[in-house]
Design an enzyme around this catalytic site. Structure first.
Site, PDB file in Angstrom:
ATOM      1  CG  HIS A 170      -2.190  -0.761   0.973  1.00 32.27           C
ATOM      2  ND1 HIS A 170      -3.309  -0.221   0.399  1.00 32.27           N
ATOM      3  CD2 HIS A 170      -2.468  -2.066   1.199  1.00 32.27           C
ATOM      4  CE1 HIS A 170      -4.234  -1.153   0.309  1.00 32.27           C
ATOM      5  NE2 HIS A 170      -3.755  -2.288   0.777  1.00 32.27           N
TER       6      HIS A 170
ATOM      7  CE  LYS B  10      -6.257  14.140  -0.522  1.00 29.73           C
ATOM      8  NZ  LYS B  10      -6.195  12.935  -1.306  1.00 29.73           N
ATOM      9  NE  ARG B  11      -4.890  10.013   9.493  1.00 25.32           N
ATOM     10  CZ  ARG B  11      -4.831   9.123  10.482  1.00 25.32           C
ATOM     11  NH1 ARG B  11      -5.810   8.239  10.648  1.00 25.32           N
ATOM     12  NH2 ARG B  11      -3.821   9.117  11.319  1.00 25.32           N
TER      13      ARG B  11
ATOM     14  CE  LYS C 260      -2.965  10.862   2.544  1.00 27.98           C
ATOM     15  NZ  LYS C 260      -3.690  10.272   1.406  1.00 27.98           N
TER      16      LYS C 260
ATOM     17  CB  THR D 100      -9.846   5.428  -2.703  1.00 19.44           C
ATOM     18  OG1 THR D 100      -9.610   5.724  -1.329  1.00 19.44           O
ATOM     19  CG2 THR D 100      -9.134   4.156  -3.090  1.00 19.44           C
TER      20      THR D 100
ATOM     21  CE  LYS E 113     -13.736   7.168  -0.900  1.00 22.79           C
ATOM     22  NZ  LYS E 113     -13.110   7.525   0.400  1.00 22.79           N
TER      23      LYS E 113
HETATM   24  C1  LIG Z   1     -11.853   7.555   0.812  1.00 17.29           C
HETATM   25  C2  LIG Z   1     -11.449   7.874   2.187  1.00 17.29           C
HETATM   26  C3  LIG Z   1     -10.101   8.013   2.519  1.00 17.29           C
HETATM   27  C4  LIG Z   1      -8.998   7.911   1.494  1.00 17.29           C
HETATM   28  O1  LIG Z   1      -8.760   9.208   0.991  1.00 17.29           O
HETATM   29  P1  LIG Z   1      -7.465   9.561   0.120  1.00 17.29           P
HETATM   30  O2  LIG Z   1      -7.710  10.965  -0.282  1.00 17.29           O
HETATM   31  O3  LIG Z   1      -7.461   8.635  -1.046  1.00 17.29           O
HETATM   32  O4  LIG Z   1      -6.289   9.405   0.998  1.00 17.29           O
HETATM   33  C5  LIG Z   1      -9.775   8.310   3.832  1.00 17.29           C
HETATM   34  N1  LIG Z   1     -10.716   8.466   4.767  1.00 17.29           N
HETATM   35  C6  LIG Z   1     -12.029   8.349   4.482  1.00 17.29           C
HETATM   36  C7  LIG Z   1     -13.020   8.555   5.567  1.00 17.29           C
HETATM   37  C8  LIG Z   1     -12.441   8.055   3.191  1.00 17.29           C
HETATM   38  O5  LIG Z   1     -13.748   7.932   2.934  1.00 17.29           O
END
Ligand SMILES: *Cc1c(COP(=O)(O)O)cnc(C)c1O
Length: 835
Positions: free
Chosen positions: A380, A570-571, A576, A678, A682
């Protein structure tokens, strides 16, 4: 209500009639509501001793959830029955994290019970949102890795694949985040304080796990006692995973740790009351809390025990199931595929070998062949701080037999490497499982050597993994390396979260896209259809209003839905680059200060995300973003033009609300660092345009939609890698006027008066410390891309046209596509329909 017919919503097609819905789930004579026998009212009465009029929203939620569980339980049991009878090859997804979010609305949707539930809510004048909001998010994960596992379970069930998830039942999930004075504060997430209606405890399938030592809680921390083996008990708790259409209902089995009674009892009778109690405390501590680190390994002993506990319980359980039908160990790889979600469960390689050698009595060669053909591993991240390495000592202490096995695997590996590359003596050392000097076990090497497949999660990531990170191992086993680009489930992330857009799509092309997302391609010609464009614009507007209303209800934050909603959620991680986004916003603000009457479109910037509690730099970044928000909010020049909002407590439920309302998705990681991402997918499915770097799956998304429909910017992964050694942020600071101005503004303390610590931290990240993540290298091209985006927004039809072209190309990024690739290329597994 007096008759069954009364629950029939008017005007619905026959196959959607609630009666038939319930019959389909084997609940023919049971009604959902409306009489003494009705499910909902029975639950209120028998579980809570309440009349419907006395129930609060929490009790209503519980009764509704239990009713839905009643409806699905026959189907759930039938699914397992069909699997036992047909004995198909099973897929086991082992993961330390499952970030599932809420289940009630998703289960209603996947069971296609909305007509029935809608009618029920209306007749009882119940507030759907208030009831759904009573369900706590099951936050058993940190971020993308855990959410991926949840999307995969949805896809496997929807595709009727015999898949099962194995994880841990943490009593405390990912911490709750609040913002105090701009700083992140963490609170425990006691999500199981109230009974969870979805879980079913199955103590009859409890598993005993043996460790080579015992533990004591001394002075608040865990102390190991050498040479005194101990046992833990794993109690399984099952959760239903409803496939879309409600035909297949798979299981997520989560293990809770407990103390074996017999063990306790002896200590008690010996009069060691306190000792026994401490032991008990220790055993239950194992699954108490999820480690809140994302893409880092803190190397803590309890985490090591958690990982082994997951592996030992899950293997014992799946082997028991295998042995019920098959007496021949040779057929294990024909009946079982085990996917390791990152290295966290990779101790499974040693554990299965132990079972095959010591319990099945097989010879090494055969046991190794079976093990290899059973496991597959998903990597990952390439971040070095994420690669797990466990001290050899811990194996000696807790898992002595597994250590013997690992040492033998390592010996054979070194032998193979030496035979193949006799002149390259340092090679075996680089590839070995046990790091010679450090006395550490490299878990990624164990996973790669012990399985038949290693995959990355986007094309660029798989390539870098193979060509750079574990190049030596890829040269030894080239046929094992492959790519499986991530995906997200369109059920939760479009159909459920964005009903307005979903019905636009269904009105245009029918509803086949829900399970065959490639159908979204059929929207492409509609990108030039004025009526469809207007409908999509209307859906976006509706989603923005919905979000704005919700936000207002959450403590009074008011935002203007007529501004561009520009999001990065995101985190919080340096790679990032939330800080790069902060620089952009500060620069836009600075432009506004210089020319207050410019025709820049009005914007609202949303941030949300948690920082690992020990990740100090990430916490500084949160503080800076909050300061930025406060300063801009307080400056009259920005009023109505720029707004920055940091939303605390990012979660699956928040993502479901915000993403449909977004116009712009920021995916701006330093190229080469984001394995896939991911949330990028979305957003694409929800008609947002992407402002992003050429990293992770964003590259493939832009390829699918056409780069002209994306706002790409910045250095490529190759350019970033090549900049090692000569890069200097100072050059950008000294030679680029806007970079200079924005850095000066930040370092002047404009956004952080009386907080010299924060200014120092920012100076260090961006300049003095060398700008590891290349913020300044990409800043100017980010601003250029942002300008292109602004001018497109001035032409609403063109903007929506691009959004539609993105949506039409997003089908590839359904987790159904990902899972079908895993099934055919890694697992060799086929659907086992439950008719
Ligand atoms: C989709 C999702 C992530 C992943 O987000 P990235 O921007 O791809 O790091 C993290 N936390 C939650 C709650 C999500 O729904």
């Amino acid at each position: 209500m007096t008759s069954d017919d009364a629950v029939l919503p008017a005007g619905l097609p026959r196959q959607h009639a609630p009666e038939n819905l319930l019959q389909q789930y084997g609940c023919g004579p049971i009604k959902f509501n409306g009489s003494n026998n009705a499910l909902y009212e029975r639950h209120l009465l028998f579980d809570n001793a309440l009349a419907p009029s006395e129930a609060g929203n929490r009790e209503r939620y519980e009764a509704a959830a239990r009713s839905v569980r009643d409806i699905l339980s026959q189907r759930w049991q039938q699914t397992e029955q069909v699997y036992s009878r047909e004995n198909p090859k099973r897929i086991y997804y082992l993961s330390m994290e499952f970030l599932i979010g809420r289940s009630l609305s998703n289960n209603i949707l996947n069971l296609r019970l909305e007509p029935l539930v809608g009618q029920f809510l209306k007749e009882n004048q119940l507030d759907e949102w208030a009831i759904l909001a009573e369900e706590p998010d099951a936050g058993l994960g940190n971020g993308g890795l855990g959410r991926l596992a949840a999307c995969f379970l949805d896809s496997m069930a929807s595709m009727q694949l015999p898949g099962m998830g194995y994880g841990l039942r943490y009593e405390y999930g990912i911490f709750k985040q609040t913002i105090v004075d701009g700083w992140q504060q963490e609170q425990p997430d006691n999500w199981l304080r109230r009974p969870d209606p979805w879980e079913v405890a199955r103590p009859q399938y409890a598993v005993a796990v043996e460790l080579g030592c015992s533990f004591e809680v001394r002075g608040g921390s865990l102390k190991a006692i050498t040479g005194k083996p101990s046992k833990l008990l794993g109690i399984p708790y099952d959760r239903p995973i409803v496939g879309y259409g409600g035909k297949t209902i798979n299981t997520l089995r989560l293990w809770a740790s407990a103390t074996p009674d017999s063990f306790d009892f002896q200590e008690f009778s010996a009069g060691e009351f306190v000792g026994a109690l401490a032991e008990c405390l220790t055993a239950e501590t194992v699954t108490r809390v999820l480690y809140p680190d994302d893409s880092t390994s803190m190397g803590q002993g309890l985490r090591f025990v958690q990982e082994y506990f997951l592996v030992a319980c899950s293997l014992a359980d799946l082997i028991r199931r295998f042995r019920m039908n098959d007496s021949n160990w040779n057929s294990l790889p024909d009946k079982v595929a085990i996917q390791l979600n990152d290295t966290h469960p990779s101790l499974a390689v040693a554990e299965l070998m132990r079972v095959l050698l010591d319990h099945a009595g097989l010879g090494w060669e055969l046991a190794w062949d079976i093990t290899n053909r059973t496991f597959a591993y998903t990597n990952h991240t390439l971040l070095p701080e994420a690669l797990e390495k466990w001290p050899l000592q811990w194996f000696e202490l807790m898992l002595p037999r597994q250590l013997q096995i690992i040492l033998e695997i390592d010996r054979r590996l070194r032998e193979e490497v030496a035979a193949r590359w006799p002149d390259d003596t340092s090679r075996a050392e680089r590839m070995s499982i046990v790091e010679h000097g450090g006395r550490l076990v490299r878990m990624a090497h164990l996973a790669i050597v012990g399985s038949h497949s290693t995959n990355g999660v986007a094309a660029i990531h798989s390539r870098l993994l193979r060509d750079v990170t574990v190049r030596d191992l890829a040269e030894l086993y080239p046929e094992r390396f492959n790519n499986k680009t991530n995906g997200v489930t369109p059920r939760r992330w479009l159909l459920l979260s964005n009903p307005g857009l979903a019905s636009c799509i269904t009105n245009a092309i029918g509803d086949r896209w829900i399970t065959k997302t490639d159908d979204l391609q059929r929207l492409k010609p509609l990108a030039d259809d004025g009526e469809f464009i207007a409908a999509v614009r209307g859906a976006k507007r509706q989603a923005k209003l919905r979000f704005t209303e919700w936000l207002k209800s959450q403590g009074g934050i008011q935002v203007d839905p007529d501004t561009i909603f520009d999001c990065q959620i995101k985190r919080i991680h340096e790679y990032k680059r939330q800080l790069l986004n902060g620089l952009r916003i500060a620069a836009l603000y600075n432009r506004l200060r210089e020319s207050p009457h410019s025709d820049m479109p009005s914007r609202t910037f949303f941030f949300a995300g948690k920082a690992a509690p020990a990740y100090h730099v990430a916490k500084f970044i949160i503080k800076f973003l909050n300061n930025l928000a406060d300063t801009i909010d307080g400056d009259p020049v920005a009023r109505g033009r720029l707004r920055v909002v940091f939303l605390p407590e990012y979660s699956v439920s928040m993502a479901e609300r915000l993403i449909p309302a977004s116009d712009v998705s920021n995916q701006i990681s330093t190229a080469g660092y984001e394995a896939s991402g991911t949330s990028n997918m979305k957003f694409m499915m929800n008609g947002a345009l992407t402002l992003g770097t050429r990293d992770g799956a964003t590259i493939e998304m832009a390829e699918a939609a056409g780069e002209e429909n994306f706002f790409l910017f910045g250095l490529t992964a190759e350019q970033i890698a090549a900049s090692q050694g000569w890069y200097s942020p100072w050059w950008h600071y000294e030679n680029e006027p806007e970079t200079h101005a924005v850095i000066d503004l930040i370092l002047s303390g404009h956004f952080s008066r009386h907080e010299p610590m924060l200014v120092d931290a920012l100076r260090n990240i961006l300049l003095a410390g060398g700008d590891t993540y290349r913020h300044l290298a990409d800043f100017v091209s980010y601003m250029e891309a942002d300008l292109r985006l602004q001018s497109l927004y001035a032409k609403p039809e063109d903007w929506t046209r691009k959004a539609v072209l993105n949506l039409a190309s997003s089908g590839r990024f359904s987790s159904d596509r990902t899972i079908s690739e895993y099934a055919s290329e890694i697992w060799n597994a086929k659907p086992c329909p439950v008719l």
